[in-house]
Design a protein around this motif. Structure first.
Motif, PDB file in Angstrom:
ATOM      1  N   PHE A  43     -30.809 -27.270  34.991  1.00 46.67           N
ATOM      2  CA  PHE A  43     -32.175 -27.065  34.529  1.00 46.67           C
ATOM      3  C   PHE A  43     -33.143 -27.671  35.540  1.00 46.67           C
ATOM      4  CE2 PHE A  43     -29.713 -26.954  30.610  1.00 46.67           C
ATOM      5  CZ  PHE A  43     -30.284 -25.894  29.928  1.00 46.67           C
ATOM      6  N   PRO A  44     -34.023 -26.859  36.161  1.00 44.96           N
ATOM      7  CA  PRO A  44     -35.011 -27.424  37.088  1.00 44.96           C
ATOM      8  C   PRO A  44     -36.068 -28.237  36.346  1.00 44.96           C
ATOM      9  CG  PRO A  44     -34.739 -25.051  37.401  1.00 44.96           C
ATOM     10  CD  PRO A  44     -34.103 -25.403  36.092  1.00 44.96           C
ATOM     11  N   ARG A  45     -36.641 -29.194  37.019  1.00 43.76           N
ATOM     12  CA  ARG A  45     -37.715 -29.981  36.436  1.00 43.76           C
ATOM     13  C   ARG A  45     -38.982 -29.124  36.318  1.00 43.76           C
ATOM     14  NH1 ARG A  45     -41.368 -32.749  40.081  1.00 43.76           N
ATOM     15  NH2 ARG A  45     -41.140 -31.946  42.197  1.00 43.76           N
ATOM     16  N   ASN A  46     -39.825 -29.500  35.382  1.00 45.64           N
ATOM     17  CA  ASN A  46     -41.140 -28.868  35.194  1.00 45.64           C
ATOM     18  C   ASN A  46     -41.069 -27.377  34.873  1.00 45.64           C
ATOM     19  OD1 ASN A  46     -42.455 -31.298  35.661  1.00 45.64           O
ATOM     20  ND2 ASN A  46     -42.754 -30.907  37.836  1.00 45.64           N
ATOM     21  N   GLN A  47     -39.974 -26.945  34.224  1.00 41.02           N
ATOM     22  CA  GLN A  47     -39.862 -25.558  33.789  1.00 41.02           C
ATOM     23  C   GLN A  47     -39.663 -25.514  32.280  1.00 41.02           C
ATOM     24  OE1 GLN A  47     -40.251 -22.730  35.791  1.00 41.02           O
ATOM     25  NE2 GLN A  47     -40.974 -24.353  37.152  1.00 41.02           N
ATOM     26  N   LEU A  48     -40.428 -24.690  31.603  1.00 38.19           N
ATOM     27  CA  LEU A  48     -40.341 -24.579  30.153  1.00 38.19           C
ATOM     28  C   LEU A  48     -39.200 -23.660  29.730  1.00 38.19           C
ATOM     29  CD1 LEU A  48     -44.124 -24.185  29.261  1.00 38.19           C
ATOM     30  CD2 LEU A  48     -42.655 -26.077  28.597  1.00 38.19           C
ATOM     31  N   VAL A  49     -38.363 -24.156  28.848  1.00 38.09           N
ATOM     32  CA  VAL A  49     -37.319 -23.327  28.242  1.00 38.09           C
ATOM     33  C   VAL A  49     -37.139 -23.751  26.792  1.00 38.09           C
ATOM     34  CG1 VAL A  49     -36.018 -22.845  30.358  1.00 38.09           C
ATOM     35  CG2 VAL A  49     -35.463 -24.878  29.022  1.00 38.09           C
ATOM     36  N   THR A  50     -36.723 -22.824  25.961  1.00 34.26           N
ATOM     37  CA  THR A  50     -36.318 -23.129  24.594  1.00 34.26           C
ATOM     38  C   THR A  50     -34.801 -23.212  24.565  1.00 34.26           C
ATOM     39  OG1 THR A  50     -38.228 -22.042  23.589  1.00 34.26           O
ATOM     40  CG2 THR A  50     -36.300 -22.356  22.203  1.00 34.26           C
ATOM     41  N   VAL A  51     -34.290 -24.329  24.067  1.00 40.30           N
ATOM     42  CA  VAL A  51     -32.849 -24.553  23.993  1.00 40.30           C
ATOM     43  C   VAL A  51     -32.456 -24.693  22.526  1.00 40.30           C
ATOM     44  CG1 VAL A  51     -30.928 -26.050  24.651  1.00 40.30           C
ATOM     45  CG2 VAL A  51     -32.832 -25.698  26.240  1.00 40.30           C
ATOM     46  N   VAL A  79     -37.580 -26.891  53.570  1.00 35.64           N
ATOM     47  CA  VAL A  79     -37.693 -26.348  52.217  1.00 35.64           C
ATOM     48  C   VAL A  79     -38.607 -25.138  52.201  1.00 35.64           C
ATOM     49  CG1 VAL A  79     -38.422 -26.833  49.851  1.00 35.64           C
ATOM     50  CG2 VAL A  79     -37.274 -28.606  51.190  1.00 35.64           C
ATOM     51  N   LYS A  80     -38.152 -24.080  51.527  1.00 37.08           N
ATOM     52  CA  LYS A  80     -38.964 -22.893  51.290  1.00 37.08           C
ATOM     53  C   LYS A  80     -39.406 -22.884  49.832  1.00 37.08           C
ATOM     54  CE  LYS A  80     -36.346 -20.157  54.650  1.00 37.08           C
ATOM     55  NZ  LYS A  80     -35.484 -18.957  54.836  1.00 37.08           N
ATOM     56  N   GLN A  81     -40.589 -22.377  49.581  1.00 40.92           N
ATOM     57  CA  GLN A  81     -41.100 -22.297  48.215  1.00 40.92           C
ATOM     58  C   GLN A  81     -40.311 -21.269  47.410  1.00 40.92           C
ATOM     59  OE1 GLN A  81     -43.413 -24.151  46.666  1.00 40.92           O
ATOM     60  NE2 GLN A  81     -43.609 -25.411  48.492  1.00 40.92           N
ATOM     61  N   MET A  82     -40.032 -21.612  46.143  1.00 44.90           N
ATOM     62  CA  MET A  82     -39.339 -20.703  45.229  1.00 44.90           C
ATOM     63  C   MET A  82     -40.255 -20.437  44.047  1.00 44.90           C
ATOM     64  SD  MET A  82     -35.566 -22.468  45.239  1.00 44.90           S
ATOM     65  CE  MET A  82     -34.869 -21.140  44.274  1.00 44.90           C
ATOM     66  N   HIS A  83     -40.563 -19.183  43.764  1.00 47.59           N
ATOM     67  CA  HIS A  83     -41.484 -18.824  42.672  1.00 47.59           C
ATOM     68  C   HIS A  83     -40.839 -17.798  41.753  1.00 47.59           C
ATOM     69  CE1 HIS A  83     -44.788 -20.962  44.574  1.00 47.59           C
ATOM     70  NE2 HIS A  83     -44.535 -20.319  45.703  1.00 47.59           N
ATOM     71  N   ILE A  91     -21.501 -30.819  45.999  1.00 47.81           N
ATOM     72  CA  ILE A  91     -20.834 -29.613  45.501  1.00 47.81           C
ATOM     73  C   ILE A  91     -21.850 -28.498  45.268  1.00 47.81           C
ATOM     74  CG2 ILE A  91     -19.571 -28.631  43.554  1.00 47.81           C
ATOM     75  CD1 ILE A  91     -18.169 -31.359  43.282  1.00 47.81           C
ATOM     76  N   LEU A  92     -22.993 -28.839  44.667  1.00 50.20           N
ATOM     77  CA  LEU A  92     -24.035 -27.838  44.441  1.00 50.20           C
ATOM     78  C   LEU A  92     -24.468 -27.191  45.754  1.00 50.20           C
ATOM     79  CD1 LEU A  92     -26.276 -29.668  41.796  1.00 50.20           C
ATOM     80  CD2 LEU A  92     -24.916 -27.610  41.410  1.00 50.20           C
ATOM     81  N   ARG A  93     -24.617 -27.999  46.789  1.00 53.17           N
ATOM     82  CA  ARG A  93     -25.027 -27.484  48.095  1.00 53.17           C
ATOM     83  C   ARG A  93     -23.944 -26.609  48.717  1.00 53.17           C
ATOM     84  NH1 ARG A  93     -26.610 -31.623  52.169  1.00 53.17           N
ATOM     85  NH2 ARG A  93     -28.164 -30.122  52.892  1.00 53.17           N
ATOM     86  N   THR A  94     -22.692 -26.886  48.364  1.00 50.25           N
ATOM     87  CA  THR A  94     -21.565 -26.120  48.901  1.00 50.25           C
ATOM     88  C   THR A  94     -21.470 -24.739  48.259  1.00 50.25           C
ATOM     89  OG1 THR A  94     -20.327 -28.158  49.322  1.00 50.25           O
ATOM     90  CG2 THR A  94     -19.059 -26.106  49.202  1.00 50.25           C
ATOM     91  N   ILE A  95     -21.750 -24.664  46.966  1.00 50.72           N
ATOM     92  CA  ILE A  95     -21.539 -23.402  46.241  1.00 50.72           C
ATOM     93  C   ILE A  95     -22.821 -22.584  46.077  1.00 50.72           C
ATOM     94  CG2 ILE A  95     -19.556 -24.355  45.038  1.00 50.72           C
ATOM     95  CD1 ILE A  95     -21.237 -24.742  42.580  1.00 50.72           C
ATOM     96  N   HIS A 144     -33.633 -25.691  48.433  1.00 51.82           N
ATOM     97  CA  HIS A 144     -35.033 -25.324  48.255  1.00 51.82           C
ATOM     98  C   HIS A 144     -35.553 -25.721  46.878  1.00 51.82           C
ATOM     99  CE1 HIS A 144     -34.455 -23.364  51.994  1.00 51.82           C
ATOM    100  NE2 HIS A 144     -33.723 -22.375  51.500  1.00 51.82           N
ATOM    101  N   LEU A 145     -34.638 -25.952  45.957  1.00 50.36           N
ATOM    102  CA  LEU A 145     -34.999 -26.445  44.630  1.00 50.36           C
ATOM    103  C   LEU A 145     -34.942 -27.971  44.576  1.00 50.36           C
ATOM    104  CD1 LEU A 145     -35.577 -26.033  41.577  1.00 50.36           C
ATOM    105  CD2 LEU A 145     -33.097 -25.864  41.256  1.00 50.36           C
ATOM    106  N   LEU A 146     -33.823 -28.539  44.975  1.00 49.04           N
ATOM    107  CA  LEU A 146     -33.613 -29.980  44.823  1.00 49.04           C
ATOM    108  C   LEU A 146     -34.471 -30.806  45.771  1.00 49.04           C
ATOM    109  CD1 LEU A 146     -29.720 -30.164  44.410  1.00 49.04           C
ATOM    110  CD2 LEU A 146     -31.477 -29.969  42.636  1.00 49.04           C
ATOM    111  N   ALA A 147     -34.783 -30.279  46.950  1.00 44.12           N
ATOM    112  CA  ALA A 147     -35.548 -31.033  47.944  1.00 44.12           C
ATOM    113  C   ALA A 147     -37.041 -30.734  47.890  1.00 44.12           C
ATOM    114  CB  ALA A 147     -35.009 -30.749  49.347  1.00 44.12           C
ATOM    115  N   ASN A 148     -37.477 -29.994  46.884  1.00 48.06           N
ATOM    116  CA  ASN A 148     -38.903 -29.708  46.708  1.00 48.06           C
ATOM    117  C   ASN A 148     -39.477 -30.707  45.711  1.00 48.06           C
ATOM    118  OD1 ASN A 148     -41.440 -28.715  46.079  1.00 48.06           O
ATOM    119  ND2 ASN A 148     -40.820 -26.583  46.180  1.00 48.06           N
ATOM    120  N   PHE A 149     -40.332 -31.599  46.199  1.00 49.63           N
ATOM    121  CA  PHE A 149     -40.867 -32.669  45.358  1.00 49.63           C
ATOM    122  C   PHE A 149     -42.342 -32.468  45.015  1.00 49.63           C
ATOM    123  CE2 PHE A 149     -37.535 -34.559  48.138  1.00 49.63           C
ATOM    124  CZ  PHE A 149     -36.572 -34.713  47.148  1.00 49.63           C
TER     125      PHE A 149
END
Length: 268
Positions: free
Chosen positions: A60-68, A101-105, A150-154, A160-165
């Motif tokens: 789950f990325p930070r600052n993203q709205l989801v209903t769980v 890092v590239k922006q992801m939208h 492992i995440l970076r490997t697969i 671009h998600l984890l290193a975007n602060f």
């Protein structure tokens, strides 16, 4: 028994739900890596719905709205192991492992099904929850860095998600609210996600929609519920949580007040 959370470290926990289901509109302040041990999870994001079962792994990325919505299954509780990938820990990691890092939208949650590398990493946490004392920081750091590696490997795009602060900047209020009105967030959170203070959010909202946020949200949620029930032939009990109501009887009362008939009636 309800909800139980067991922490062995501030960034590592075991979460358990014993009730019929548990629903939450969530906005995580940090990335979460989740391994579903037992039970079933339904995730609603925008106009899409996803189902996950025991063994699946989600990020789950930070600052993203989801209903769980979490459900026990086959007589077992809903149980998951959760790893917090905090901003500080990721900053330290990427200070050593430099990336461009590239922006992801927009960043959306990711699924890794039952990838053996991640499954092995997360499964190895389970014995630690039998400890009578907190997990030492150095061991926790090793396990979390293993998961990041492992995440970076697969997933080649994960950097671009984890290193975007970056924090949320000021964005279109109309676009954001039309996409996210079904989430039960505080006005503070809506303001933060649109790059506004609470005062500015309320002022801009009134100017944009010519009404208050709460009235607009209620009407939008009821209109969506009406469409789902009348056009999609879904039951009120299947819809009310997804559109942002917490209580079925309150939903029924509000629905009848807006449309003149109960959601269970067939009058149009």
């Amino acid at each position: 028994m309800g909800h139980q959370t067991q922490y062995i470290h501030p960034d590592l926990k075991l979460s358990r739900f014993d009730d019929t289901f548990y629903k939450a509109d969530v906005l995580f302040e940090q990335h979460l890596l989740v391994w579903l041990i037992s039970g079933e999870t339904k995730i609603v994001q925008g106009d899409k719905t996803y189902w996950f079962s025991a063994g699946d792994i989600l990020l789950f990325p930070r600052n993203q709205l989801v209903t769980v919505i979490n459900y026990p299954k086959y007589g077992q509780p809903h149980q998951s192991a959760v790893m917090h990938l905090t901003k500080k820990r990721l900053t330290d990691f990427y200070n050593v492992n430099k990336v461009e890092v590239k922006q992801m939208h927009p960043p959306i949650f990711r699924t890794f099904e039952q990838h053996p590398l991640l499954k092995s990493c997360l499964h190895s946490l389970i014995p630690y929850f039998e400890l009578q004392e907190p997990l030492p920081e150095n061991i926790a750091s090793i396990k979390i860095e293993e998961a990041i590696t492992i995440l970076r490997t697969i997933d080649r795009d994960i950097d671009h998600l984890l290193a975007n602060f970056d924090e949320p900047g000021k964005i279109s209020l109309t676009d954001f609210m039309e996409k996210n009105y079904m989430f039960n967030m505080s006005m503070d959170k809506f303001g933060y996600l649109t790059g506004r203070s609470l005062t500015t959010f309320k002022r801009d909202f009134k100017k944009t929609f010519q009404t208050t946020p709460q009235k607009w949200l209620t009407e939008k949620r009821l209109d969506l519920a009406h469409y789902q029930i009348r056009e999609k032939k879904r039951k009120p009990s299947e819809v009310y949580l997804e559109v942002g109501f917490e209580n079925l009887s309150h939903f029924g009362f509000a629905f009848k007040r807006r449309f003149g008939y109960a959601p269970t009636e067939t009058a149009g």
